[in-house]
Design a protein around this motif. Sequence first.
Motif, mmCIF file in Angstrom:
data_model
loop_
_atom_site.group_PDB
_atom_site.id
_atom_site.type_symbol
_atom_site.label_atom_id
_atom_site.label_comp_id
_atom_site.label_asym_id
_atom_site.label_seq_id
_atom_site.Cartn_x
_atom_site.Cartn_y
_atom_site.Cartn_z
ATOM 1 N N ASP A 56 0.826 -1.210 0.000
ATOM 2 C CA ASP A 56 0.000 0.000 0.000
ATOM 3 C C ASP A 56 0.859 1.259 0.000
ATOM 4 O O ASP A 56 1.603 1.507 0.950
ATOM 5 N N ARG A 91 -8.070 0.286 -1.649
ATOM 6 C CA ARG A 91 -7.189 1.381 -1.195
ATOM 7 C C ARG A 91 -6.238 1.806 -2.310
ATOM 8 O O ARG A 91 -6.098 2.989 -2.601
ATOM 9 N N TYR A 94 -8.150 3.579 -5.064
ATOM 10 C CA TYR A 94 -8.445 4.965 -4.711
ATOM 11 C C TYR A 94 -7.221 5.844 -4.937
ATOM 12 O O TYR A 94 -7.314 6.924 -5.536
#
Length: 131
Positions: A56, A91, A94
């Motif tokens: 991430d 995530r 986005y």
Amino acid sequence: MNQQQLWVEPVGEIVLARLRGRCDERVLKECQQRVFELVKETRQVKVLYDALELEDPTVDMALLQDRMDQDAWEQIGPIPLRRAILVPNTRIAYLARIAFGQFGEGTYRVFYSDMAQAILWLEQKTDTQPG
């Protein structure tokens, strides 16, 4: 740089950029540079970003990508890239929308773990593509 972290090369008519592990400013800038070099050399405007194995990233990395695109357009003019971003989760999806959706002449689309669909979309003819 660890070759397993960033891999950018032409595959058929697509420039494939694969990012793995942790993404920092150095990796992101090198990726952008290598993608643009290959787009220029091959005259291919279809780019597939494979972020399936990317840890991430931070919001700062997404904002940096957006800024780099803006700087590129200011320095070398609009490059109508067609970019597919392959992501493993919401995530990263986005963040990809923040990174690629704010600026520029090109089109992009985010795909969830579906490389086949991403490639099909890249290969579709658009109004801006010849032939």
